[in-house]
Design an enzyme around this catalytic site. Structure first.
Site, mmCIF file in Angstrom:
data_model
loop_
_atom_site.group_PDB
_atom_site.id
_atom_site.type_symbol
_atom_site.label_atom_id
_atom_site.label_comp_id
_atom_site.label_asym_id
_atom_site.label_seq_id
_atom_site.Cartn_x
_atom_site.Cartn_y
_atom_site.Cartn_z
ATOM 1 N N LYS A 51 -1.096 -2.280 -20.201
ATOM 2 C CA LYS A 51 -1.903 -2.903 -19.150
ATOM 3 C C LYS A 51 -3.336 -2.407 -19.313
ATOM 4 O O LYS A 51 -3.671 -1.294 -18.950
ATOM 5 C CB LYS A 51 -1.409 -2.525 -17.753
ATOM 6 N N GLU A 101 -4.386 11.306 -19.422
ATOM 7 C CA GLU A 101 -5.737 11.614 -19.922
ATOM 8 C C GLU A 101 -6.695 11.252 -18.797
ATOM 9 O O GLU A 101 -7.012 10.079 -18.604
ATOM 10 C CB GLU A 101 -6.051 10.782 -21.175
ATOM 11 N N CYS A 135 -15.310 10.107 -20.734
ATOM 12 C CA CYS A 135 -14.659 11.239 -20.055
ATOM 13 C C CYS A 135 -15.124 12.572 -20.618
ATOM 14 O O CYS A 135 -15.045 13.585 -19.934
ATOM 15 C CB CYS A 135 -13.146 11.104 -20.187
ATOM 16 N N GLU A 146 -17.587 13.645 -11.387
ATOM 17 C CA GLU A 146 -17.992 12.981 -12.623
ATOM 18 C C GLU A 146 -19.160 12.038 -12.325
ATOM 19 O O GLU A 146 -19.043 11.185 -11.446
ATOM 20 C CB GLU A 146 -16.816 12.119 -13.107
HETATM 21 P P1 NAP Z 1 -9.325 4.005 -13.132
HETATM 22 O O1 NAP Z 1 -9.912 3.329 -11.963
HETATM 23 O O2 NAP Z 1 -8.387 5.126 -12.898
HETATM 24 O O3 NAP Z 1 -8.606 2.835 -13.956
HETATM 25 C C1 NAP Z 1 -7.924 3.096 -15.161
HETATM 26 C C2 NAP Z 1 -6.803 2.098 -15.319
HETATM 27 O O4 NAP Z 1 -5.895 2.240 -14.231
HETATM 28 C C3 NAP Z 1 -7.260 0.636 -15.292
HETATM 29 O O5 NAP Z 1 -6.424 -0.111 -16.148
HETATM 30 C C4 NAP Z 1 -7.007 0.243 -13.848
HETATM 31 O O6 NAP Z 1 -6.801 -1.136 -13.683
HETATM 32 C C5 NAP Z 1 -5.719 0.999 -13.586
HETATM 33 N N1 NAP Z 1 -5.429 1.225 -12.171
HETATM 34 C C6 NAP Z 1 -6.284 1.369 -11.141
HETATM 35 N N2 NAP Z 1 -5.600 1.565 -9.987
HETATM 36 C C7 NAP Z 1 -4.273 1.548 -10.324
HETATM 37 C C8 NAP Z 1 -3.067 1.674 -9.583
HETATM 38 N N3 NAP Z 1 -3.051 1.874 -8.260
HETATM 39 N N4 NAP Z 1 -1.902 1.613 -10.260
HETATM 40 C C9 NAP Z 1 -1.878 1.398 -11.589
HETATM 41 N N5 NAP Z 1 -2.984 1.257 -12.342
HETATM 42 C C10 NAP Z 1 -4.169 1.340 -11.709
HETATM 43 O O7 NAP Z 1 -10.414 4.549 -14.129
HETATM 44 P P2 NAP Z 1 -11.669 3.792 -14.739
HETATM 45 O O8 NAP Z 1 -12.728 3.776 -13.723
HETATM 46 O O9 NAP Z 1 -11.245 2.512 -15.350
HETATM 47 O O10 NAP Z 1 -12.044 4.764 -15.952
HETATM 48 C C11 NAP Z 1 -12.863 5.842 -15.812
HETATM 49 C C12 NAP Z 1 -12.067 7.124 -15.687
HETATM 50 O O11 NAP Z 1 -11.247 7.304 -16.847
HETATM 51 C C13 NAP Z 1 -12.952 8.345 -15.648
HETATM 52 O O12 NAP Z 1 -12.481 9.250 -14.692
HETATM 53 C C14 NAP Z 1 -12.815 8.932 -17.057
HETATM 54 O O13 NAP Z 1 -13.096 10.293 -17.154
HETATM 55 C C15 NAP Z 1 -11.399 8.616 -17.349
HETATM 56 N N6 NAP Z 1 -11.150 8.656 -18.794
HETATM 57 C C16 NAP Z 1 -10.430 9.690 -19.308
HETATM 58 C C17 NAP Z 1 -10.216 9.757 -20.677
HETATM 59 C C18 NAP Z 1 -9.418 10.885 -21.284
HETATM 60 O O14 NAP Z 1 -9.037 10.753 -22.433
HETATM 61 N N7 NAP Z 1 -9.149 11.963 -20.560
HETATM 62 C C19 NAP Z 1 -10.740 8.770 -21.515
HETATM 63 C C20 NAP Z 1 -11.473 7.730 -20.954
HETATM 64 C C21 NAP Z 1 -11.668 7.686 -19.587
HETATM 65 P P3 NAP Z 1 -7.991 -2.085 -13.138
HETATM 66 O O15 NAP Z 1 -9.101 -1.955 -14.082
HETATM 67 O O16 NAP Z 1 -7.381 -3.427 -13.188
HETATM 68 O O17 NAP Z 1 -8.328 -1.617 -11.768
#
Ligand code: NAP
Length: 487
Positions: free
Chosen positions: A180, A256, A290, A387
């Site tokens: 997804k 992650e 991240c 962040e």
């Molecule tokens: P996010 O809001 O957590 O979303 C990530 C994924 O989760 C998206 O596919 C999102 O779908 C989905 N999602 C959101 N709410 C959900 C729920 N209730 N149930 C299931 N899935 C759900 O994060 P983001 O804003 O896209 O990404 C930024 C974050 O990712 C930052 O905190 C960054 O540090 C972290 N990150 C970490 C790494 C690592 O390797 N540690 C790498 C890259 C990014 P939708 O888009 O459809 O809402």
């Protein structure tokens, strides 16, 4: 958008080897962050489609895991080659939906592909053990088996690479996958599926379900008993929610999550090397990674010189549409992200930070934030705790090594950390004391397929890439062979 190769643009979900619409015919839009224009309108899948994809992945599992490691390796290697053959097309799609500059998008495609190549090789090295037994008539044998159906949920900031490094590891050991992608950036995932099919990944082995109701899809992926593992990259808040949901059926998980990377500059650092490292580690993807530096912790003796040199470099950015060749920084992903960065800068300024440059929304457009340098940052500010995810440098000052380390570790996150010093003893001391899964010492280019990527504390669990990455997708089974008599 006019991609070079339109066969890679798909607007339906990919399930059981077929391109399919949502059962209710719903659609959702993908917008270009640089202009707000519509890039595509896609099938809006929900829980129902997620369930179908899980069932397809489960049905495909026996044949896929029964293939020899070499057969899976060859298919993955073809996938890797096809991704690299289509690097330019994939990069253009990525920039159109995500906003990063084309040069970075090309880099992400190569980076994602490197994991497919790596795991195509590692597929053949999933070794077991024979362990000395407590009795002469027994033998202890340990084998490693695929965990089963894997659900992958990935973010918008690296829409190709975050999926590639999960899917490649899972497929290499014989798992099947339901992916997804983020609703902002599903096209890159669907394009990967096109090339996976061309590489010979059988129907049902790799499925992509996209839709704008993440909660509904996520609930199905975490609740369904046939899913045996959830691998997630995204925010810590969503990761915690998914962990709770996975507890019901005791799924394996890899998380992650978010970071709050410190970048320490000691008085004895090579100033120019530290500035170059800082630029690379702060501004990639307009600060939306991240492992981006969140806090610059600079020792008092080098503070002013470092701030001045960094500001000189930051002033060189040219903001604009990432698809234009002279652009060096693109937009943020959407208006909400711009508003959050603006609030954090205002909070810092309200608490005593001084703006050396930038500080607000750019005149280029409402989706762009000015590259910003703040001095006199302090631990009371939101930029210390949260962040930033934007192009904002915040410089904190410290006196002693102990004080700097305490500040660096004063966070519940523990993904990446960086520091610059020419003192060899300090390199070991500080490297060992920093609470992070990855530490860059006089170097910020820490992420590659040969190294274990991942965090500690609230930045998550599990590792991606390296020889360790494969372990996240196998179960260990111990078989006790009895009744073995002497001759
Ligand atoms: P996010 O809001 O957590 O979303 C990530 C994924 O989760 C998206 O596919 C999102 O779908 C989905 N999602 C959101 N709410 C959900 C729920 N209730 N149930 C299931 N899935 C759900 O994060 P983001 O804003 O896209 O990404 C930024 C974050 O990712 C930052 O905190 C960054 O540090 C972290 N990150 C970490 C790494 C690592 O390797 N540690 C790498 C890259 C990014 P939708 O888009 O459809 O809402």
């Amino acid at each position: 958008m006019s991609p070079l190769n339109s066969k890679l643009i798909k607007t339906q979900c990919y399930m059981d080897g077929c391109w399919q619409d949502a059962a209710d015919g719903g659609r959702f839009e993908v917008l270009n962050p640089a202009s707000g224009e519509r890039v595509a309108e896609l099938a809006n899948a929900g829980a129902k489609e997620a369930k179908l994809a899980i069932e397809a992945a489960h049905a495909a599992l026996p044949a896929w895991r029964a293939k020899t490691a070499k057969e899976r390796s060859q298919i993955l290697h073809r996938w890797f080659r096809l991704v690299m053959d289509h690097q330019e097309d994939l990069a253009q799609i990525l920039t159109a939906e995500q906003g990063k500059v084309l040069a970075e998008a090309r880099g992400e495609i190569a980076y994602g592909a490197s994991y497919i190549e790596w795991f195509s090789e590692e597929a053949k090295r999933v070794y077991g053990d024979v362990i000395p037994a407590p009795a002469g008539d027994r033998r202890i044998v340990v084998i490693k088996q695929p965990v089963g159906v894997v659900a992958s949920i990935t973010p918008w900031n690296f829409p190709n690479a975050m999926l590639a490094r999960k899917a490649a590891a899972a497929l290499a050991v014989g798992c099947t996958v339901v992916a997804k992608p983020a609703s902002e950036t599903p096209l890159s995932a669907l394009a990967l599926a096109v090339l996976g099919e061309e590489a010979g990944i059988p129907p049902g082995v790799f499925n992509v379900v996209c839709g704008d109701d993440a909660e509904a899809i996520g609930r199905e992926l975490t609740a369904h008993p046939l899913v045996r593992k959830v691998t997630f990259t995204g925010s810590t808040a969503v990761g915690k929610l998914l962990l709770k949901q996975c507890a019901e059926t005791v799924k394996k998980t890899s998380m992650e999550l978010g970071g709050n990377a410190p970048f320490m500059v000691f008085d004895d650092a090579d100033l120019e090397a530290a500035v170059a490292g800082a630029m690379a580690a702060k501004f990639r993807n307009a600060g939306q990674t991240c492992v981006c530096v969140n806090r610059f912790l600079v020792q008092e003796g080098i503070y002013d010189a470092f701030a001045a040199r960094l500001a000189e470099e930051v002033a060189k950015f040219k903001l604009g549409n990432g698809a234009e060749s002279d652009t060096t920084m693109g937009p943020l992903i959407h208006g909400k992200a711009v508003a959050k960065v603006k609030e954090m800068v205002e909070d810092a300024v309200g608490k005593g930070a001084e703006v050396l440059m930038g500080g607000g929304v750019s005149a280029v457009g409402p989706e762009y934030f000015e590259p910003t340098v703040l001095i006199n940052a302090s631990a009371e500010m939101r930029i210390h705790a949260e962040e930033i995810f934007g192009p904002v440098v915040a410089l904190f000052r410290f006196k002693s090594e102990a004080e700097g380390l305490a500040l660096a570790n004063e966070t519940p996150f523990g993904l990446a950390a960086y520091f610059y010093t020419q003192d060899a003893s300090r390199q070991w001391r500080v490297g060992e004391a920093l609470e992070a899964g990855m530490v860059g010492i006089n170097e910020t280019g820490i992420s590659n397929e040969m190294a274990p990527f991942g965090g500690i504390k609230e930045s998550g669990s599990g590792r991606e890439g390296s020889k360790y990455g494969i372990e996240d997708y196998v179960e260990i089974k111990y078989m006790c062979m009895g009744g073995i008599s002497g001759s």
